[in-house]
Enzyme design. Structure first.
Site, PDB file in Angstrom:
ATOM      1  N   HIS A 157       0.807  -1.219   0.000  1.00 33.33           N
ATOM      2  CA  HIS A 157       0.000   0.000   0.000  1.00 33.33           C
ATOM      3  C   HIS A 157       0.840   1.270   0.000  1.00 33.33           C
ATOM      4  O   HIS A 157       0.283   2.363  -0.098  1.00 33.33           O
ATOM      5  CB  HIS A 157      -0.911   0.003   1.230  1.00 33.33           C
ATOM      6  CG  HIS A 157      -0.164   0.039   2.529  1.00 33.33           C
ATOM      7  ND1 HIS A 157       0.186  -1.107   3.213  1.00 33.33           N
ATOM      8  CD2 HIS A 157       0.315   1.068   3.261  1.00 33.33           C
ATOM      9  CE1 HIS A 157       0.826  -0.781   4.311  1.00 33.33           C
ATOM     10  NE2 HIS A 157       0.922   0.530   4.366  1.00 33.33           N
ATOM     11  N   ASP A 176      -0.192  -8.038   1.750  1.00 28.66           N
ATOM     12  CA  ASP A 176       0.026  -6.604   1.580  1.00 28.66           C
ATOM     13  C   ASP A 176       1.511  -6.297   1.485  1.00 28.66           C
ATOM     14  O   ASP A 176       2.022  -5.353   2.090  1.00 28.66           O
ATOM     15  CB  ASP A 176      -0.617  -5.814   2.723  1.00 28.66           C
ATOM     16  CG  ASP A 176      -0.705  -4.323   2.417  1.00 28.66           C
ATOM     17  OD1 ASP A 176      -0.576  -3.958   1.238  1.00 28.66           O
ATOM     18  OD2 ASP A 176      -0.866  -3.530   3.364  1.00 28.66           O
ATOM     19  N   SER A 198       4.940   2.639   8.018  1.00 28.60           N
ATOM     20  CA  SER A 198       4.698   1.349   7.381  1.00 28.60           C
ATOM     21  C   SER A 198       5.989   0.819   6.778  1.00 28.60           C
ATOM     22  O   SER A 198       6.705   1.545   6.075  1.00 28.60           O
ATOM     23  CB  SER A 198       3.629   1.497   6.297  1.00 28.60           C
ATOM     24  OG  SER A 198       3.354   0.257   5.705  1.00 28.60           O
TER      25      SER A 198
END
Length: 1240
Positions: A137, A159, A211
């Site tokens: 993402h 992901d 992240s």
């Protein structure tokens, strides 16, 4: 050009090149010097030359080197008098991070690379195990030329994007690990806590842009990669990617987690889009533009970056707050107190400045949270923890917080306060009263609310204990920081203020306060209305003909059902609720340990509770037979314990399991009375039947000979020849009718056949010859096909060397002997460590306690209004006509009967739903897994995970193991189960969307944060009372709370076969049901040829002491004489006996004593030592302990249950009686024959 070096010594005089020199100067003789002095002089000259000639040039001009404390340069004397200006005050440096954090930051900086997007860092990519991992993402390019050129593969299920790093970087990558013991780990922002299979950090630590950062252990290994997170109370749960023991990637994402890429969230203000953390009017803030700031917050009410916008609006001033506590207090400077309706002000109903809006008592230990119309911790001019503020008519007033009091049946203890909320510890009561003293004035408000002390656990104590055991509980956090829950606010509606009206020159004049706006409404006789910011004179001549409303759009008030709503389209705002329920640990009482008394198959508990305590029991067999009772006074309870076991749980103590042993008071190997006592205690009914049978046989044996002899005596006295019309006895008549016979021998038979039937003679002769021919043919076939058959059997045996069936009982090992021709037997042991029945589940919905939201009603003066549809669960709207409301003592409207009120109400989740909710699952067929310990030969393998399905093989070293399937496809779970906290219940819940009011499922949603909320609470709006602005309603009680009261016993207390129910995932552990087939392929390397096996001679086994059905209660001695000293294995050929140790060193000459466990009264087992074998025999006594805390072995066979001594006594008893009977019958026959012959 660099400057020349500067000399610090005076220059030498110039030498005249034309001076006279003697061509033959006289030779000078050097003076004599000692060798040591000459050496010292040479050394001095060398040092002088080095200091004068080897001077380094001055360094080139350039930036100075960085130093912590630069040395001051020498300055001329005049410069010392002039002092330089004082340097600017430097900011205090932050404390240096700890050693682990420094190591973490060092490793992270070397192995983590930022991902750039539009010139800023959007996330991170890390290099782990020879691969680069990048969150899927996170958009952008890795800030490394080599890594940016790698072609990444996408794994959307995790992901992640990943790819192999170049060869030059593989030696410099991080290593990952699957070991994650509970504790603390490191990442970029400090410590990460790992508990209950979740990574959490304190709230506010980490966020957007983190992240892809790794989480490291103390050795610098990566345990997880962060993808995002979600706020859960005071902590933030991280969404991570980890690795399991097989190296497979696993994604763990909590509910409601958001990705942490640094994507800028935009907010809107009047068609202008701007970053939420940077409002367009910076550095303007609430203090400078209050109305515009509130409007900006209202327009972005649903934005997910609302918190950032609120924080920017509150903290926009440059003034630094003293502490973080005050920062969160400043959020409530956007709101003000208000006056609202109170049902009981001590004398009657009134409009109170401290009206109670809501009382919540969902925490344990008697803590309640009260929401009022007054505000706490705020003054009229700022933040002050020692003050509270309230509305004194139309003005706001502040007093000391010491004037506040809260009580139920007795005064409460004030724990904390903030905004509209009070946190108090209260004794039990049926009402809650909040009040304060303002000089001579006393204001109170009382509402009906049942406050009770909610204990934790299985003991109903009434006061918090001083010490005990920690159990999970619900508490209201004392922190005033952002906890993720909001209270809805809005700009207040218009309220008539008669103090703004006055008569001036026979006209009504409207006086406007400085900096304010007033809306007026006049009817004289025409209706005129408007808004003015300055004094205004109307044409009306009476004050009653006008209404003036002060427009207060600079402060929010709580969106209460006791306040009228503003006109037009009113937007809503929200502030954080300070005291929210969170999961915590509370100290609960621990009841006194029960006094335990053991008898034969009976458990006696003497209980002495200090308060009502729960006692639960269940059997560990197929029939759980659960019991559940509250013990309030000292009592004694008895329970029957069988060999299957019994589990009992007393109060908050952990559950205990006990098993019955085959104990007895007598001796199965003693005298008859001792044997009878032993078997009567063990098998009372069978013993009574056996004794009655023996007594009957003895009585018959005694009576029959006596009767026979009496009859014989009578026959002898009265012979047949003297008796007239005498008859022969039937027995003698039958004997006379028998015809005597005689059998011929073999030669006579053959002679008869030869003379009468020669064909049959030859047939009888050829039968032995045919049998001999058939046997020879069978032997020939064996020689031809035997080797091939043996090869096939050997191949089959190599594929699965051993197959068997073992009981599905944890802790009881299965032991066997695997034999191969030409090899020594190999000992095999398989023990179940843990078994799990894991069903496949589907979460249907979650349910929890609901909260009824009542917005401010819309009051339309002299007109009508109508309802509109809104997407709220269980939304109710109704318009009531003919209302005549008052507001704070004055009429709100001109008209009497033409006024209308639109009341609204709907249902939403309560704040406790995040920690106190139940999950409804549908359960389907699942899998069975087991953890086993395997030992074959000298190879031992611990904690091997296998699937019990009969298909999936498990690699155990060089062996291959297949287990299953279970003989019984059984599960303790029904088709529908409910998970509440740490307990699981079989419950037939309603389907999604079909919940009924007042029952389980009246509030349903897929997750705790989703918007698909369904509610059915039988919400009904009622007509408001005249003269009061409020929204009355009726509603069914919470079905979730009702279910919690009537939910019954959980599966952990009622599940049969001793199952232990666990969560994450839902599973049943250690269920002793059925049996498990096993098949193991043992490699050839585990076998030893017989020629290489050590030999032992002169074996003799002697059982010195033995107690059957006990934990290794047998002791045997084995005298040995091995050829050489080696460590050998002991192998049992029986299943009912277990050795405590299977390997031991044997000396040249001596004896070995070993312990064994048996369930037989007369153990007789063959023990093999290397290639030699010996049989161990002996007698075992019954165990002395009636009840033990471990499962004991029991035999079910009849022959094993009865001792040899009992059989011997029975044979003697039966044998003696039979002898008497036979002798009586013989004597009777002899006498009868004699009399018969005498008669005839």
């Amino acid at each position: 050009m660099f400057p020349y070096p500067t000399l610090n010594y005076p220059p030498m005089a110039p030498i005249n090149p034309m001076a006279y020199r003697d061509p033959n100067p006289p030779r000078q003789v050097a003076p004599f010097r000692p060798p040591l002095a000459a050496q010292i002089e040479d050394l001095r000259r060398s040092i002088a030359n080095l200091t004068l000639k080897q001077r380094a040039p001055n360094p080139p001009a350039g930036p100075p080197a960085k130093r912590k404390k630069p040395a001051p340069k020498p300055k001329p004397a005049q410069a010392k008098k002039k002092r330089p200006p004082p340097p600017a005050k430097k900011q205090k440096r932050k404390p240096k991070p700890g050693k682990r954090q420094r190591m973490c930051m060092k490793l992270e900086s070397d192995k983590t690379f930022p991902i750039m997007l539009n010139g800023q860092v959007n996330g991170y990519a890390c290099v782990v195990g020879g691969r680069v991992f990048k969150p899927l993402h996170v958009e952008g390019r890795i800030d490394n030329e080599q890594l940016a050129a790698i072609k990444l593969k996408k794994a959307s299920i995790y992901d992640l994007e990943y790819g192999d790093v170049p060869q030059c970087m593989k030696s410099d990558t991080l290593q990952y690990t699957s070991d994650k013991p509970p504790g603390f780990y490191n990442w970029h922002h400090g410590a990460v806590q790992y508990e209950n299979n979740r990574f959490t950090v304190p709230r506010g630590v980490g966020g957007k842009g983190d992240s892809g950062r790794p989480i490291l252990d103390n050795k610098g290994r990566v345990v997880a990669i962060v993808l995002g997170g979600v706020n859960e109370g005071s902590r933030t749960a991280l969404s991570v990617v980890t690795w399991n023991q097989k190296g497979v990637t696993v994604k763990d994402t909590p509910e409601g987690s958001e990705p942490w890429s640094l994507a800028t969230v935009m907010c809107v203000l009047a068609n202008i889009t701007f970053p939420c953390d940077q409002p367009p009017c910076m550095p303007c803030c609430y203090e400078k533009n209050p109305h515009e700031t509130l409007t900006m917050l209202e327009q972005n009410y649903d934005s997910r970056a609302y918190d950032q916008l609120l924080d920017a609006a509150v903290k926009c001033n440059a003034r630094r707050t003293r502490r973080d506590l005050d920062t969160h207090f400043t959020q409530y400077k956007l709101a003000r107190p208000y006056i609202a309706d109170c049902p009981n002000c001590g004398h009657s109903r009134c409009d109170s400045p401290i009206a109670i809006e809501e009382v919540r008592g969902d925490a344990h230990a008697g803590v309640i949270r009260i929401q009022t119309s007054a505000m706490f911790g705020l003054k009229t001019d700022g933040v002050d923890l020692a003050y509270m503020s309230f509305m004194n008519g139309k003005t706001q007033k502040s007093i000391k917080i010491d004037n506040l009091h809260v009580r139920t049946s007795a005064p409460c203890s004030l724990v904390s306060h903030h905004g509209y909320y009070i946190l108090a510890q209260c004794p039990p009561g049926d009402t809650v009263t909040v009040g304060f003293h303002d000089g001579p004035n006393r204001h109170t408000c009382t509402v009906a609310h049942k406050v009770e002390f909610r204990p934790v656990g299985r003991e109903k104590y009434r006061h918090p204990p001083e010490h005990g055991v920690e159990l999970p509980c619900n508490r209201y956090t004392h922190k005033r920081a952002d906890q993720g829950h909001y209270v809805e606010m809005h700009q207040p509606g218009l309220v008539a203020d008669h103090s703004l009206l006055s008569i001036h020159s026979a006209k009504v004049k409207i006086t406007v306060p400085s900096g304010a706006q007033v809306k007026y409404y006049c009817k004289c006789p025409d209706v005129r209305e408007g808004i003015t910011s300055s004094d205004h004179t109307t044409t009306c001549t009476d004050v009653k003909q006008c209404r003036a409303y002060l427009i207060g759009n600079k402060k929010w008030v709580y969106n209460s059902g006791r306040l009228p709503r503003g006109e037009g389209d009113t937007f809503k705002g929200k502030l954080h609720v300070p005291f929210v329920p969170v999961k915590a640990k509370c100290i609960a009482t621990l009841a006194p340990e029960p006094l335990v008394e053991h008898k034969h198959r009976t458990l006696i508990l003497h209980l002495h509770p200090d308060h009502p305590t729960l006692l639960t029991t269940r059997s560990l067999g197929s029939d759980a037979n659960p019991t559940r009772q509250w013990i309030e006074r000292p009592t004694t309870v008895n329970f029957t314990v069988t060999g299957e076991g019994l589990e009992y749980t007393w109060g908050n103590h952990p559950p205990k399991r006990v098993w019955a042993q085959e104990s007895g008071e007598g001796n199965p190997h003693g005298w008859p009375h001792e044997v009878v006592v032993y078997y009567y205690n063990r098998y009372p009914l069978t013993t009574i039947i056996g004794l009655c049978t023996c007594v009957a046989i003895i009585m018959v044996s005694c009576v029959h000979p006596c009767g026979s002899f009496a009859g014989l005596r009578n026959l002898c006295i009265t012979p047949y020849k003297l008796a007239p019309n005498a008859q022969v006895p039937i027995l003698l008549a039958l004997l006379c009718c028998i015809k005597p016979t005689r059998a011929d021998d073999t030669l006579q038979v053959l002679n008869y056949l030869w003379n009468n039937n020669q064909n049959f003679f030859w047939m009888q002769t050829l039968i032995p010859l045919a049998a001999l021919i058939v046997c020879m043919r069978i032997v020939r076939c064996l020689f031809c096909c035997g080797p091939a058959f043996l090869l096939v059997c050997g191949a089959w045996a190599a594929a699965y060397e051993h197959t068997a069936v073992m009981p599905n009982k944890v802790g009881i090992p299965y032991k066997a002997l695997v034999e191969r021709p030409g090899y020594a037997p190999v000992h095999l042991q398989i023990q179940l460590v843990n078994t799990s029945i894991i069903p496949s589940t589907n979460l249907e919905y979650i349910t929890c306690k609901y909260k009824t939201k009542v917005p401010s009603p819309v009051v339309k003066c002299c007109g009508a209004t109508q309802c509109t549809s809104k997407p709220h669960p269980d939304y109710q709207c109704q318009v009531f006509t003919g209302v005549y409301p008052f507001m704070w003592g004055g009429a709100y409207c001109f008209c009497d009967t033409e006024n209308t009120q639109m009341s609204e109400a709907y249902v939403e989740r309560s704040e406790e739903c995040s920690i106190d909710h139940a999950k409804a699952y549908k359960v389907h067929t699942g899998t069975v897994q087991a953890m086993v310990n395997i030992t074959y030969g000298s190879v031992s393998w611990r904690s091997a995970d296998v699937y019990v399905n009969g298909e999936t093989p498990a690699k155990i070293g060089d062996a291959k193991l297949i287990i299953g399937p279970l003989s019984s496809a059984w599960s303790p779970f029904d088709n529908k189960v409910v998970v509440y906290g740490h307990e699981v219940y079989n419950y037939d819940f309603p389907e999604y969307g079909t919940g009924k009011a007042g029952s389980f499922g009246d509030l349903q949603s897929r997750t705790s944060t989703s918007n698909d909320l369904y509610a059915n609470t039988n919400l009904k709006l009622q007509r408001p009372q005249a003269g009061i602005v409020h929204t009355p309603f009726t509603q069914a009680p919470s079905g979730f709370e009702r279910w919690k009261r009537d939910k019954g016993a959980p599966l952990n207390d009622v599940a049969p076969f001793g199952c232990s129910i666990a969560l994450e995932p839902l599973r049943a552990e250690n269920c002793a049901v059925g049996s498990i087939p096993i098949s193991i392929d043992i490699p050839d390397a585990a076998f030893t040829r017989i020629s290489e096996t050590p030999t032992v001679s002169d074996l003799e086994c002697k059982i010195t002491e033995c107690t059957y059905a006990s934990d290794f209660g047998g002791i045997a001695t084995l005298p040995t004489n091995p050829v050489k000293q080696e460590t050998v294995q002991f192998i049992l050929h029986q299943v009912l006996q277990l050795l405590k140790r299977m390997t031991s060193p044997l000396l040249r000459a001596g004896s070995f004593t070993f312990h064994f466990s048996t369930a037989n009264i007369h153990p007789a087992f063959k023990l093999q030592v290397c290639t030699s074998g010996v049989t161990c025999k002996g007698d075992c006594k019954p165990p002395k302990d009636h009840i033990v805390d471990y499962p004991a072995q029991h035999t079910e066979s009849f022959t094993s249950a009865i001792s040899a001594t009992a059989w011997s006594w029975l044979k003697v008893l039966v044998g003696g009686t039979s002898a008497f009977i036979v002798l009586g019958l013989i004597a009777t026959a002899v006498v009868a024959l004699v009399l018969f012959f005498h008669r005839h």
